[in-house]
Structures are given as structure tokens and as C-alpha cells.
Scaffold this active site. Structure first.
Site, PDB file in Angstrom:
ATOM      1  N   PHE A 233      -0.972   9.712  -7.743  1.00  0.00           N
ATOM      2  CA  PHE A 233      -0.835   8.297  -7.447  1.00  0.00           C
ATOM      3  C   PHE A 233      -1.478   7.438  -8.514  1.00  0.00           C
ATOM      4  O   PHE A 233      -1.318   6.229  -8.496  1.00  0.00           O
ATOM      5  CB  PHE A 233      -1.457   7.962  -6.089  1.00  0.00           C
ATOM      6  CG  PHE A 233      -0.949   8.855  -4.974  1.00  0.00           C
ATOM      7  CD1 PHE A 233       0.384   9.219  -4.934  1.00  0.00           C
ATOM      8  CD2 PHE A 233      -1.799   9.327  -4.004  1.00  0.00           C
ATOM      9  CE1 PHE A 233       0.870  10.034  -3.928  1.00  0.00           C
ATOM     10  CE2 PHE A 233      -1.321  10.141  -2.978  1.00  0.00           C
ATOM     11  CZ  PHE A 233       0.005  10.499  -2.935  1.00  0.00           C
TER      12      PHE A 233
ATOM     13  N   GLY B  24       0.812  -1.206   0.000  1.00  0.00           N
ATOM     14  CA  GLY B  24       0.000   0.000   0.000  1.00  0.00           C
ATOM     15  C   GLY B  24       0.847   1.258   0.000  1.00  0.00           C
ATOM     16  O   GLY B  24       0.496   2.255  -0.650  1.00  0.00           O
TER      17      GLY B  24
ATOM     18  N   TRP C 142       2.546   1.643  -3.450  1.00  0.00           N
ATOM     19  CA  TRP C 142       1.507   1.943  -4.446  1.00  0.00           C
ATOM     20  C   TRP C 142       1.250   3.436  -4.531  1.00  0.00           C
ATOM     21  O   TRP C 142       0.966   3.964  -5.601  1.00  0.00           O
ATOM     22  CB  TRP C 142       0.217   1.207  -4.070  1.00  0.00           C
ATOM     23  CG  TRP C 142      -0.953   1.529  -4.955  1.00  0.00           C
ATOM     24  CD1 TRP C 142      -1.265   0.970  -6.161  1.00  0.00           C
ATOM     25  CD2 TRP C 142      -2.000   2.484  -4.701  1.00  0.00           C
ATOM     26  NE1 TRP C 142      -2.423   1.511  -6.679  1.00  0.00           N
ATOM     27  CE2 TRP C 142      -2.894   2.440  -5.790  1.00  0.00           C
ATOM     28  CE3 TRP C 142      -2.259   3.365  -3.657  1.00  0.00           C
ATOM     29  CZ2 TRP C 142      -4.030   3.250  -5.860  1.00  0.00           C
ATOM     30  CZ3 TRP C 142      -3.381   4.173  -3.728  1.00  0.00           C
ATOM     31  CH2 TRP C 142      -4.249   4.117  -4.826  1.00  0.00           C
ATOM     32  N   HIS C 143       1.389   4.132  -3.405  1.00  0.00           N
ATOM     33  CA  HIS C 143       1.100   5.563  -3.401  1.00  0.00           C
ATOM     34  C   HIS C 143       2.166   6.385  -4.119  1.00  0.00           C
ATOM     35  O   HIS C 143       1.864   7.470  -4.634  1.00  0.00           O
ATOM     36  CB  HIS C 143       0.954   6.065  -1.963  1.00  0.00           C
ATOM     37  CG  HIS C 143      -0.385   5.780  -1.355  1.00  0.00           C
ATOM     38  ND1 HIS C 143      -0.664   4.597  -0.693  1.00  0.00           N
ATOM     39  CD2 HIS C 143      -1.520   6.516  -1.314  1.00  0.00           C
ATOM     40  CE1 HIS C 143      -1.916   4.627  -0.266  1.00  0.00           C
ATOM     41  NE2 HIS C 143      -2.464   5.764  -0.631  1.00  0.00           N
ATOM     42  N   GLY C 144       3.393   5.924  -4.124  1.00  0.00           N
ATOM     43  CA  GLY C 144       4.410   6.721  -4.788  1.00  0.00           C
ATOM     44  C   GLY C 144       5.766   6.041  -4.809  1.00  0.00           C
ATOM     45  O   GLY C 144       6.074   5.195  -3.966  1.00  0.00           O
TER      46      GLY C 144
END
Length: 478
Positions: free
Chosen positions: A478, A314, A317-319
Site C-alpha cells: 500500500f 481510505g 488509498w489501500h489499493g
């Protein structure tokens, strides 16, 4: 096209009239019109994004056809790998090159790659589609319905993350677009627009100068504390505002999307927080990563490892930055501690004690705020200065938060903690596991007070948009 732009506000009546007219002709015409409008809105950012989106949809649809005919793990593995590799190529390639240079002492040049907007969201939706087809939870259907699912413009840019099996029944059946749907959907859109343009963007005017100053060194303690509280409000109002605008737009056209937020800052544990914050992401990580890894079925140690893996996924996944990995790691460790606490014999009794529940809320809030520092800081150096500024007061007058800004932060903090999230005004069920997606949603009837509130929210939002520069939604990156 930004939802919070004048161009989009002017486009809404045209889009609505087009979809209503197409819906009167046939369900097929409605889907084709929806696809065309979605692609136009998406191409508004960069035209080449459309080609990437269509290619991704075509190859995933072909993979699904192969999976239906030959339900082999190797085929779905190939499909998932193809989606992940595309995400890596556009989002993480330069991050990998940069770290490889540091580790190996090389000077490999970075590659100029423009990250297509919403690619992370689209990738997760495609993976869930292939997985559900493999497990016979849904049939792939015809390509027009699938393309409408992928390109649906209310949710395309920043979610919610939708599953094909949730949306297919709505796309496949004839619809009756009513005046009440138009009213309630537009009201929800206006309230979400107010959250973004008035609340989130004003919080950004506090956060951005503070982060700039933190890049040069420590700042005053009150400024650092105000900045992190302001950012927690900014990201909440920004993302929940977008989600509510998406819900409203979709409901105007007779399509129901899941609620993505449910008063997350009122959570008394980090487990509860992830059931209330970005609900569709949480459920995706649970169903497609945590449970396939074994969930909590293989003992406490394996459960804790699975939780940490899920939150690391997670985070990245955001950056493409180590600060996002650290953010995910902190939340993973907090989830492990929370699950370990729940296994103690007296934890259930403690959860019913009001004083201990308040203490749980306070500890949870501190963890969330500390994690937001890592999430917002562009580097560990800035994050370190931020933590140092919060921990100890410094004399450097690099930036001073005004009394008016401090009052605004305080008032909004109380509002977020005490009042429930806006979607509850519409009585939309937030727990996706209990939703019957084949039935129409129960939404509050037309009311004069809601109309007046929405009109006021829209008016203030338009004034704010006219006075300031349009800011992109945080989750666009994102």
C-alpha cells in the site's frame, strides 16, 4: 530492507553505533547519518526508489517555501494536486486504463509501472506537511530536518503516518541516547518481530491456501470461517507487529513515534474500532479530509455523506481495486449507522448496559470480518465464494484446516480479544490528541522479566525466520 530479515538484524548494531557516534559529534551529524542510513535501507529494495523519494521531498519543500511566502489557496492546491498525481501515476494508472477499456470498449495497453514502496504513506505525510505550513501550525525549517522527517527509516515503509509538527521538535533538539532507551526500544522491536514472524506468518499459511481454493469455487464452511478469522489475526499481527518494531527502533535512537494500534478487536462499535485501528491513518482522514469537508457541522445528512467520502478515500488509498472501494464503502455505511444510533435518545443508556455492549461488540466484529473478506479477496468472484462458503456448508473437500491450525486460531483469537495490545506494557500514551510531543515518553524501566520475555521472543523469531521464507509485510503493497 525487511525488518524481519537476517540482513536487517545484523544491520541494527551497525546503524545504532553510527547514530550514537554521529550524535556525540553534533545534532547536524546525527540527522545526516540518519538520512544516509534511511536511504541505504530504502535503496535495498530498488535503488531508483531513492531518486523518487528525494525528488518528492525537494519539490514539497519548495512548495512549502512558496506557501510561507504567499499563503494562497491556489499554491497549496497545486502542491496537493502534484502529490496526488504522482500517486495516481504510479499506483492507479493501470487501474484507470483497465476500467476505461471496460467502459469505452477500448483495448488501450497497460503501462508497466513499478510502485515505489511506501508511496501512499509518504504522500499523506507530504500533504499534511503542506497543509500545516499553510495553516501556520509548523514552520518548514531547514531542508536537512525535513529530509530526515521524510526518510526516517523506522516509519518510512509502512508508517505510522507522522506529521512534521510532531517530529520536528525531536529532530531539532539535542538528544541524549541512554541505555534504558536502547533496552526498552529493542525489547519492543523483539516483541513486534515475534508478532510478525511467528504469529502473522503462521496465520498466512492458513489464509493463502484457502484463498487459492476460493478462486476455484466454494469450500467447506469451517475452512471459510477459519480463513477469515485467521486473516483478521494475520493482518493485525502483521501490521501492529511492524508498527511496534518501528516504535522500538526509533526509541533506540531517542525518537518517539505514536502508537498505531490499541486492542482494536475489543471495540464495541465501529467508531471505537477506527479510534483503535491504524490510529495515525484515522486521525489523518479526520483532520485533513473529514473536517475540511465540514465534519459534523452542517447537519446529519452532510455528516453521513462526509463519513462515506472519507472511508471511500481510505479504501482506494489501500489499493487500486474495486474490492478496496467496497471495503471502504462497507466501513463508511457502518460508521453512518453507528453515528445515527448515537443520535437516538436512549443510545447513551444502552451503552452502559453490559449485555447490550457485548451485543455491540458482536455486531462490530461481524462487520469487521465481513469487510476483511473484501479486503483480502483478489476479486469480487473470490469474495462471493467466500461469503457463500461461510453462509452455507458445502461438501467440496478443496481444502481442510487441520485441528492444530484451528486450535491456534482459537487461542490467538482469545488472546487478541482479552489481552491489551503490547505497547501498553511500555505505558505509551495512545491518544495522540493528548500527547505533548516536546516531552520525553514515559516508558517502563528495565526489568529482568521483560528482558527474558524479549530474549525468548527474539530466539523463537530467529528460528521461525531460519525455517521459513521471509514474507513481506502486508502493508508494503500500500
Amino acid at each position: 530492507m525487511l525488518f524481519s530479515s537476517f540482513e536487517f538484524l545484523l544491520a541494527i548494531p551497525v546503524a545504532y553505533a553510527t547514530l550514537v557516534a554521529a550524535n556525540l559529534y553534533s545534532q547536524r551529524a546525527f540527522l545526516l547519518a540518519l538520512i544516509a542510513l534511511s536511504l541505504i535501507f530504502y535503496a535495498w529494495f530498488r535503488a531508483e526508489y531513492v531518486l523518487i523519494l528525494i525528488v518528492s521531498a525537494v519539490w514539497n519543500y519548495l512548495f512549502a517555501a512558496s506557501i510561507e511566502q504567499f499563503p494562497d489557496k491556489r499554491i497549496i492546491g497545486l502542491g496537493v494536486t502534484a502529490n496526488v498525481l504522482m500517486l495516481v501515476a504510479f499506483k492507479y494508472l493501470n487501474f484507470i486504463i483497465e476500467n476505461a477499456n471496460l467502459v469505452l470498449g477500448q483495448t488501450w495497453p497497460q503501462i508497466f509501472v513499478v510502485l515505489p514502496i511506501a508511496l501512499s504513506f509518504i504522500t499523506f505525510e507530504q500533504i499534511s506537511f503542506l497543509s500545516d505550513v499553510r495553516n501556520k501550525r509548523v514552520q518548514r525549517g531547514d531542508f536537512v530536518s525535513y529530509l530526515a522527517f521524510v526518510t526516517l527509516f523506522p516509519k518510512l515503509i509502512a508508517g505510522p503516518i507522522i506529521r512534521y509538527r510532531e517530529l520536528l521538535p525531536q529532530l531539532s533538539s539535542a538528544r541524549r541516547i541512554t541505555a534504558e532507551q536502547l533496552f526498552t526500544g529493542f525489547c519492543l522491536f523483539c516483541l513486534g518481530l515475534f508478532k510478525k514472524t511467528v504469529l502473522a506468518d503462521n496465520m498466512g499459511s492458513i489464509v493463502d491456501p484457502s484463498v487459492t481454493s476460493l478462486g476455484e469455487g466454494v469450500i467447506k464452511q469451517i475452512d471459510a470461517i477459519c480463513a477469515i478469522v485467521a486473516y483478521s489475526l494475520q493482518i493485525f499481527f502483521d501490521f501492529s507487529g511492524y508498527s511496534e518494531m518501528a516504535l522500538g527502533l526509533a526509541w533506540m535512537f531517542g525518537i518517539r513515534l505514536p502508537v498505531n494500534f490499541f486492542s482494536p478487536y475489543r471495540s464495541s462499535s465501529i467508531i471505537e474500532f477506527w479510534r483503535r485501528w491504524h490510529i495515525t491513518l484515522s486521525s489523518f482522514l479526520r483532520d485533513y479530509i473529514y473536517i475540511p469537508l465540514g465534519g459534523n457541522r452542517r447537519g446529519a445528512l452532510r455528516t453521513f455523506v462526509n463519513l462515506l467520502i472519507v472511508m471511500l478515500v481510505g479504501g482506494i488509498w489501500h489499493g487500486a481495486a474495486w474490492t478496496f472501494v467496497a471495503w471502504g464503502c462497507l466501513h463508511g455505511l457502518a460508521l453512518i449507522a453507528n453515528h445515527a444510533w448515537r443520535q437516538l435518545p436512549w443510545s447513551e443508556t444502552c451503552s452502559r448496559n453490559r449485555g447490550l455492549k457485548f451485543a455491540g461488540w458482536a455486531v462490530t466484529s461481524m462487520v469487521i470480518l465481513a469487510a476483511w473478506v473484501l479486503f483480502r479477496a483478489p476479486s469480487f468472484g473470490v469474495a462471493g465464494n467466500w461469503f457463500a462458503s461461510i453462509w452455507q456448508n458445502h461438501a467440496q473437500p478443496a481444502y481442510m484446516v487441520s485441528n492444530r491450525q484451528l486450535l491456534l486460531v482459537s487461542a490467538l483469537t482469545l488472546w487478541v480479544i482479552i489481552l491489551p495490545n503490547i505497547p501498553t506494557l511500555f505505558r505509551i500514551e495512545w491518544d495522540r490528541d493528548r500527547i505533548d510531543w516536546t516531552k520525553p515518553v514515559g516508558i517502563a524501566p528495565v526489568s529482568l522479566s521483560l528482558a527474558a520475555l524479549s530474549a525468548l521472543a527474539l530466539s523463537i523469531s530467529v528460528i521461525a525466520m531460519a525455517r521459513g521464507q521471509h514474507n513481506a509485510f502486508i502493508y508494503f503493497q500500500f
